[in-house]
Design a protein around this motif. Structure first.
Motif, PDB file in Angstrom:
ATOM      1  N   LEU A 278       3.001  48.341   4.901  1.00 47.80           N
ATOM      2  CA  LEU A 278       1.771  47.478   3.922  1.00 47.80           C
ATOM      3  C   LEU A 278       1.252  48.512   3.440  1.00 47.80           C
ATOM      4  O   LEU A 278       1.427  49.775   3.091  1.00 47.80           O
ATOM      5  N   LEU A 279       0.364  47.515   2.515  1.00 46.40           N
ATOM      6  CA  LEU A 279      -0.568  48.726   2.141  1.00 46.40           C
ATOM      7  C   LEU A 279      -1.214  49.804   2.360  1.00 46.40           C
ATOM      8  O   LEU A 279      -2.405  49.104   3.334  1.00 46.40           O
TER       9      LEU A 279
ATOM     10  N   THR B 217      -0.629  33.842  -6.461  1.00 47.85           N
ATOM     11  CA  THR B 217       0.401  34.478  -6.523  1.00 47.85           C
ATOM     12  C   THR B 217       0.336  34.397  -4.815  1.00 47.85           C
ATOM     13  O   THR B 217      -0.773  34.550  -4.285  1.00 47.85           O
ATOM     14  N   GLN B 218       1.055  35.150  -3.690  1.00 49.14           N
ATOM     15  CA  GLN B 218       1.165  35.467  -2.642  1.00 49.14           C
ATOM     16  C   GLN B 218       0.217  36.187  -1.975  1.00 49.14           C
ATOM     17  O   GLN B 218       0.057  37.427  -3.140  1.00 49.14           O
ATOM     18  N   ASP B 219      -0.066  37.070  -1.457  1.00 55.73           N
ATOM     19  CA  ASP B 219      -0.932  37.514  -0.121  1.00 55.73           C
ATOM     20  C   ASP B 219       0.040  39.471  -0.869  1.00 55.73           C
ATOM     21  O   ASP B 219       1.040  38.860  -0.506  1.00 55.73           O
ATOM     22  N   ALA B 220      -0.851  40.034  -1.054  1.00 53.97           N
ATOM     23  CA  ALA B 220      -0.279  41.430  -1.515  1.00 53.97           C
ATOM     24  C   ALA B 220       0.155  41.851  -0.236  1.00 53.97           C
ATOM     25  O   ALA B 220       1.671  42.480  -0.450  1.00 53.97           O
ATOM     26  N   ASN B 221      -0.098  41.903   1.313  1.00 54.51           N
ATOM     27  CA  ASN B 221       0.810  42.553   1.960  1.00 54.51           C
ATOM     28  C   ASN B 221       2.081  41.378   2.981  1.00 54.51           C
ATOM     29  O   ASN B 221       1.715  41.666   3.665  1.00 54.51           O
TER      30      ASN B 221
ATOM     31  N   LYS C 231     -10.661  43.098   0.688  1.00 57.04           N
ATOM     32  CA  LYS C 231      -9.392  42.673   1.574  1.00 57.04           C
ATOM     33  C   LYS C 231      -9.024  42.800   2.944  1.00 57.04           C
ATOM     34  O   LYS C 231      -8.767  42.014   3.918  1.00 57.04           O
TER      35      LYS C 231
ATOM     36  N   ILE D  25      -5.294  42.179  -6.312  1.00 59.71           N
ATOM     37  CA  ILE D  25      -4.459  43.178  -5.279  1.00 59.71           C
ATOM     38  C   ILE D  25      -3.608  43.202  -5.164  1.00 59.71           C
ATOM     39  O   ILE D  25      -2.245  43.184  -5.876  1.00 59.71           O
ATOM     40  N   ASP D  26      -3.599  40.931  -4.937  1.00 62.88           N
ATOM     41  CA  ASP D  26      -2.661  40.291  -4.686  1.00 62.88           C
ATOM     42  C   ASP D  26      -1.884  39.828  -6.337  1.00 62.88           C
ATOM     43  O   ASP D  26      -0.336  40.147  -6.550  1.00 62.88           O
TER      44      ASP D  26
ATOM     45  N   TYR E   9      -8.115  45.292   5.000  1.00 63.19           N
ATOM     46  CA  TYR E   9      -6.098  44.948   5.378  1.00 63.19           C
ATOM     47  C   TYR E   9      -6.518  46.087   6.519  1.00 63.19           C
ATOM     48  O   TYR E   9      -6.259  46.019   7.708  1.00 63.19           O
TER      49      TYR E   9
ATOM     50  N   VAL F 162      -0.021  43.092  -6.450  1.00 62.64           N
ATOM     51  CA  VAL F 162       1.086  43.930  -6.505  1.00 62.64           C
ATOM     52  C   VAL F 162       2.466  42.930  -6.436  1.00 62.64           C
ATOM     53  O   VAL F 162       3.678  42.956  -6.812  1.00 62.64           O
ATOM     54  N   ALA F 163       1.857  41.790  -7.246  1.00 61.11           N
ATOM     55  CA  ALA F 163       2.908  41.047  -7.981  1.00 61.11           C
ATOM     56  C   ALA F 163       3.799  40.907  -8.753  1.00 61.11           C
ATOM     57  O   ALA F 163       4.928  41.300  -9.631  1.00 61.11           O
TER      58      ALA F 163
END
Lengths: 671, 249, 219
Positions: free
Chosen positions: A142-143, B138-142, A85, A125-126, A87, A129-130
């Protein structure tokens, strides 16, 4: 010996998966309703596959030997799940995750598969989380990420020390939604005992209802095996008691090739064995090596004094301790990859420096970390002259916040306080990189039979990096198999329901029943566990962390002898038509007794050291790497896929040559 | 150490069941409770007797399969552990240990110490999920920040292993802690809020249908829960339920 | 998908009813106690006036029925829940060490509740009924009736015992009602629990004090 075709799509590596998805056949939604798929196993791979296939519209029948899909052993994974990711903005990318995974696997995995894995990792990951998976977050909401062994970026997502649990419950919740809709029919407490092949295609399974003992026939247009790894061939491992290789072994016997059985991961940080009664081993997360220092005493006198209780580890001064990982691998120190750390512990213990009664334990010491964190905290809180007690207290707090649940788990099992005295650890079997051979579409060599997750051999090569197993299981189940299986099923839209009253089902059911009746009626004298323990000892001693030709030849002969004795003398109490745990175990151990021999045979064939497979004959003889594992890319850059021919000794080897176009083969160095 | 075991034996769901006495000797204090049971079973098989059937799998306290009521407590006398994590050092030489299955109408006995907890699964089928397809689109996790405090509380609720100790221990065989934990996990996260009104109603309805008892706030579940799930999750479920009831429809 | 109607019949709604009626009765207790304490005043008229007010004020007359309903619902629901709870475990444990994980008060709500109910019936018969519908001729005033009852050592002992039981009942019931209504908060719940403990000691102690004081006076 033939060469296997992995059906890797053409094109540059970063376009292969997209191109492939664009070209494969699809099944129209109305036709999906006419197609049944069986999924065996409900861990991360099986659970996510079952849920996704049902969402797409297929009729799914899912099987688990546990009483609920939520109990599959994926639940025990602690550390985390990798995803590219970036991030943290530390330079991570799909390519880097791909590269790290291929390198970590000691260049024995299939490039195209690994690239695809890295590519879909971010989606996982998306998706999770959903679904409401509560990953750890930072104060901005945030993650959060942590770092794991063998890599240079922070790409591991986690939920404290229970990441596997949270991800599995996510997949389980997705399954629940489909079970409620009637799209998944869940068969809990059922064990698959054979696959049924009709006209060369996998068309169903024979399963035993573990509560009533009833033998059931289930048909489908495709069968997906997601039954996990075979670590329990060692008897003692970090696997669950019920984890078994039977589903994988049954399809192997019906035509699926078994690849690289000798690639097994021995995890360096597990709680040591305490006695002969021990039933399983417990893992302590790899993350502990971020702060723990591994050592044994320098002097044999101290070792003996500690074993006899005359000295405590805390009595030894720094000069009297041998921090052997820091000594041997100054660059990576305590954070060398798992295979390297495990072998180093074995080397010290074989030399006699093991610190417990069994001589198989080394120390994992948090004292320096506690002191370091304590001083840091004193600084932060502006305490100018902190006392030693203050430092320790504050440092222990920090360590508790990071690893509290692991320390508590250790204390419950060992009854020693790891904040005050170093932990004792020793390597244990943890994960099996080998498994059923699959092509790029995850299909085995039986058409219509797929293998996903730990059950297949695909993505980790000869050694798996931390936090990659969860990634692979979910990638296969959520994002790969649901596409590739459609390509195969698109030819089945006019087939109609598969009947179960055919000679193929009759024959498979009869074989299953005959075997069960044999166990029940065999008037043997020794329990199933007796044989399983003996098999485990041979495996550990001769096919364990270090292997040589002589030991492997002996192991093959010994396992064969144990197997023959098992079939003569095993004792299974109770009846066939009732809940009978001993009968379940008997069937599983019978399969392990065959798999174990093939395992040794594969290890014998692979005359090189790579990843988790270490051949004593293949080490660097001089230079800086003296004594380290020596890989042989000229002769062994292939996947060894074994075809069943009766006895394991008769298995036929097929090779899939591994080509590395995007990554240069190098020696792994952690010096 | 040498121990006397009083174990519940029951051949099947229709058998009445009874306590049977066994003796085991030379038990090491380092053994786990289930390893002690393995020793007993090994002896029973050797003698040609039927071994004691019990559920177990991971043996590291996370799968939730093991389920014994030991000396009058779910998962035995230790705190924060499952049966498989209980060690024999909690007992003394010469002790008599009572071992029973988790008992509740909603957990019928299958055999000996094995019970059927599929009622828990059915409660989850009624709403223990977020209705999102696994499309990968789905939308981005963040894209949706979640306050750390909420994420942490949701995690704490989500650590439930579904073992059923709460039901076994509750004098009313109530499943409120289990259901409350699941309802809470989703109620605390933005992803779960969308369906919150329907979820709590449906899950509570299913819980009642399964024949679990009512919560009288004794707090025993929280004490015996191997994962320390807090009673505050039941209170949150109650709140969610009132909101849901008021929301009507 | 929607749950069938009948939210009132769910276990959570039933607990809500128990909690709500429980709160109502808790508040009633305080009113009752404040009037009782007036009997400790040197002037008996203070109590007589209050008593008269309670017997004649129209609002109080309406509230009496509400109170009776509150009692009845609390009692009937309590019995019903207990029956359900008992049915939820048809085969009991051979050995159950409940003391290891829960308090005595929380486990014996039905017992303490029913014993208090027995007392309430007695109390209604000997006091409320006499005052309201009975023959008051032997007594010069409401105050006189009170003093007369507490001159009996047996009645005083029963009275005090009943309030000990009520105290036990309240010690769980008070904080339990908050939990049932969903009021659980890391900061406030400890206060609620502490307050509940004091309430369940002081209020019953107040009632018992009145009884003992009058008994001692009668000696």
């Amino acid at each position: 010996m033939s060469t296997l075709d992995a059906k890797i799509p053409e094109g540059p590596i970063d376009k292969k998966w997209t191109n492939h998805k664009n070209k494969i056949n699809l099944v129209n939604p109305a036709n999906k309703r006419l197609i049944d798929v069986i999924v065996v196993g409900t861990g991360l791979a099986g659970g996510s596959a079952a849920a996704t296939l049902a969402e797409l519209g297929y009729n799914v029948k899912a099987f688990a030997y546990q009483d609920s899909p939520r109990r599959a052993h994926s639940i025990a994974a602690q550390g985390g799940i990798n995803a590219a990711k970036n991030y943290q903005g530390d330079g991570d990318s799909t390519y880097r995750l791909f590269y790290d995974t291929v390198k970590g696997g000691d260049y024995r995995s299939r490039e195209a598969n690994v690239y695809r894995l890295a590519e879909v990792s971010a989606n996982i990951i998306d998706q999770c989380v959903a679904q409401g998976v509560p990953f750890a977050r930072d104060y901005g909401g945030l993650l959060d990420n942590r770092s794991f062994g063998g890599v240079l970026v922070s790409r591991t997502f986690y939920a404290k020390g229970q990441t596997g649990q949270q991800l599995l419950l996510g997949a389980y919740s997705a399954m629940n939604r489909q079970i409620a809709r009637g799209k998944i029919k869940m068969y809990n407490r059922h064990e698959m005992l054979d696959v049924v092949v009709v006209d060369g295609k996998a068309r169903g399974i024979i399963a035993r209802n573990l509560v009533t003992g009833e033998i059931e026939r289930h048909s489908a247009h495709a069968v997906v095996i997601a039954s996990g790894g075979y670590g329990n061939v060692y008897f003692l491992s970090t696997n669950a008691m019920g984890s078994n290789a039977s589903a994988a072994w049954k399809i192997h016997k019906k035509g699926a090739y078994f690849a690289n059985p000798c690639y097994t991961q021995i995890h360096p940080t597990c709680i040591p064995r305490s006695g002969d009664y021990q039933s399983k081993l417990t893992l302590m997360s790899e993350s502990l090596r971020n702060d723990g220092r591994i050592w044994v005493p320098k002097n044999m006198d101290d070792v003996l004094a500690i074993r006899e209780g005359r000295k405590k580890p805390t009595d030894l001064s720094e000069e009297e301790r041998d921090y052997y990982l820091e000594r041997r691998y100054p660059a990576f120190g305590n954070l060398v990859p798992r295979d390297v750390a495990s072998r180093a512990a074995k080397e010290r213990c074989d030399a006699g420096y093991g610190v417990n009664e069994t001589g198989e334990a080394v120390y994992l010491d948090f004292k320096s970390a506690i002191e370091r964190y304590g001083k840091e905290q004193a600084q932060i809180h502006g305490i100018s002259n902190p006392s030693k007690e203050q430092i320790l207290e504050m440092g222990e707090k920090v360590v508790e916040n990071k690893y509290g649940n692991l320390f508590q788990m250790y204390e419950k099992i060992v009854d020693e306080n790891p904040y005050k005295t170093p932990m004792k650890i020793y390597p244990a079997t943890h994960y099996t990189m080998g498994g059923i051979w699959v092509d790029y579409n995850l299909m085995t060599t039986i058409p219509g039979c797929y293998a996903i997750g730990e059950a297949n051999f695909s993505d980790h090569g000869a050694n798996r990096l931390g936090a990659s197993a969860l990634m692979q299981g979910l990638a296969d189940g959520y994002f790969v198999l649901p596409y590739t299986i459609g390509d195969y099923l698109s030819h089945d839209i006019r087939t109609g329901a598969i009947p179960t009253n055919t000679p193929e089902f009759d024959e498979a059911e009869k074989a299953v029943k005959d075997r069960i009746n044999f166990f029940i009626n065999n008037n043997g004298t020794k329990t199933v566990d007796h044989f399983h323990k003996r098999l485990g000892k041979v495996m550990w001693d001769k096919v364990g962390m270090a292997r040589n030709a002589q030991g492997l030849n002996e192991a093959m002969a010994e396992i064969k002898a144990i197997r023959e004795e098992f079939w003569k003398d095993v004792k299974v109490p109770g009846k066939a038509d009732e809940l009978n745990p001993e009968l379940e175990k008997a069937g599983r151990v019978a399969d392990f007794l065959e798999l174990g021999e093939l395992f040794a045979r594969d290890a014998l064939q692979r005359e090189e050291s790579c990843g988790g497979h270490f051949r004593e004959e293949s080490v660097e003889l001089d230079g800086e790497q003296k004594g380290e594992a020596k890989r042989n890319d000229t002769d062994f850059a292939f996947v060894a896929a074994w075809e069943y021919k009766g006895e394991p000794a008769d298995a036929v080897l097929h090779k899939e040559n591994l080509e590395f176009k995007d990554i240069e083969l190098k020696q792994r160095s952690y010096k | 150490m040498n121990l006397t075991l009083q174990i519940w034996r029951q051949n099947g769901p229709n058998d009445a069941g009874r306590m049977v006495e066994y003796k085991v000797s030379d038990i090491s204090e380092h053994m786990s409770f289930l390893e002690m049971m393995d020793v007993l079973n090994e002896e029973l098989v050797a003698k040609g007797d039927d071994p004691v059937a019990f559920d177990h799998d991971c043996r590291e306290g996370i799968c939730g399969m093991c389920s014994m009521f030991i000396n009058g407590e779910a998962h035995g006398p230790d705190r924060g552990v499952t049966t498989c994590q209980l060690h024999m050092r909690m007992f003394n030489d010469g002790d008599t240990i009572y071992i029973e299955p988790f008992r509740a109408k909603a957990f019928p006995v299958i055999k000996d110490l094995i019970v059927d907890r599929s009622s828990f699964d059915r409660i989850q089928h009624a709403g223990g999920y977020v209705s999102v397809n696994t499309s990968g689109n789905t939308q981005d996790a963040n894209s949706l920040p979640v306050p750390k405090a909420d994420a942490d509380k949701a995690f704490d609720a989500a650590t439930c292993i579904g073992c059923g100790a709460c039901v076994a221990t509750c004098k009313n065989s109530s499943a409120m802690l289990f259901v409350g934990a699941k309802v809470s996990q989703y109620a605390l996260l933005p992803q779960g809020k969308v369906e919150a009104v329907e979820r709590v109603k449906n899950m509570v309805h299913q819980m009642d249908l399964e024949g679990f008892g009512n919560c009288t706030n004794t707090g025993a579940c929280e004490i015996e829960c191997p994962k320390g799930i807090s009673l505050s999750n039941i209170a949150r479920m109650n709140r969610e339920f009132f909101v849901s009831a008021l929301a009507g429809e | 998908m929607s749950a069938p109607t009948g939210i009132v019949k769910t276990s959570i709604a039933r607990k809500f009813v128990m909690a709500f009626t429980g709160f109502f009765l808790i508040v009633f207790l305080l009113t009752h106690l404040s009037i009782n304490l007036l009997t400790l005043s040197s002037d008996p008229e203070a109590f007589n006036e209050a008593s008269h007010f309670m017997a004649t004020n129209p609002l109080i007359q309406v509230m009496q029925y509400v109170l009776a309903a509150g009692f009845l619902i609390h009692i009937i629901m309590g019995i019903k829940l207990t029956k359900q709870n008992s049915d939820a475990r048809p085969v009991k444990y051979v050995k159950n060490n409940a003391a290891a994980n829960s308090g005595f008060a929380s486990r014996s709500m039905i017992v303490t509740g029913l014993l208090v109910l027995v007392f309430i019936v007695l109390h209604l018969k000997d006091y409320f009924w006499v005052l309201k519908f009975g023959d008051m001729t032997p007594y010069s005033s409401d105050y006189d009736l009170v003093v007369g009852l507490f001159s009996s050592p047996l009645y005083t002992v029963i009275y005090v015992a009943a309030f000990v039981l009520l105290g036990i009942h309240l010690s769980h019931g008070f904080q339990s009602a908050f939990q049932s209504l969903g009021a659980n908060h890391p900061q406030y719940t400890p206060f609620v629990k502490g307050f509940g403990t004091w309430y369940s000691i002081l209020v019953p102690a107040g009632f018992a004090l009145v009884a003992v004081w009058h008994f001692v006076q009668s000696l």
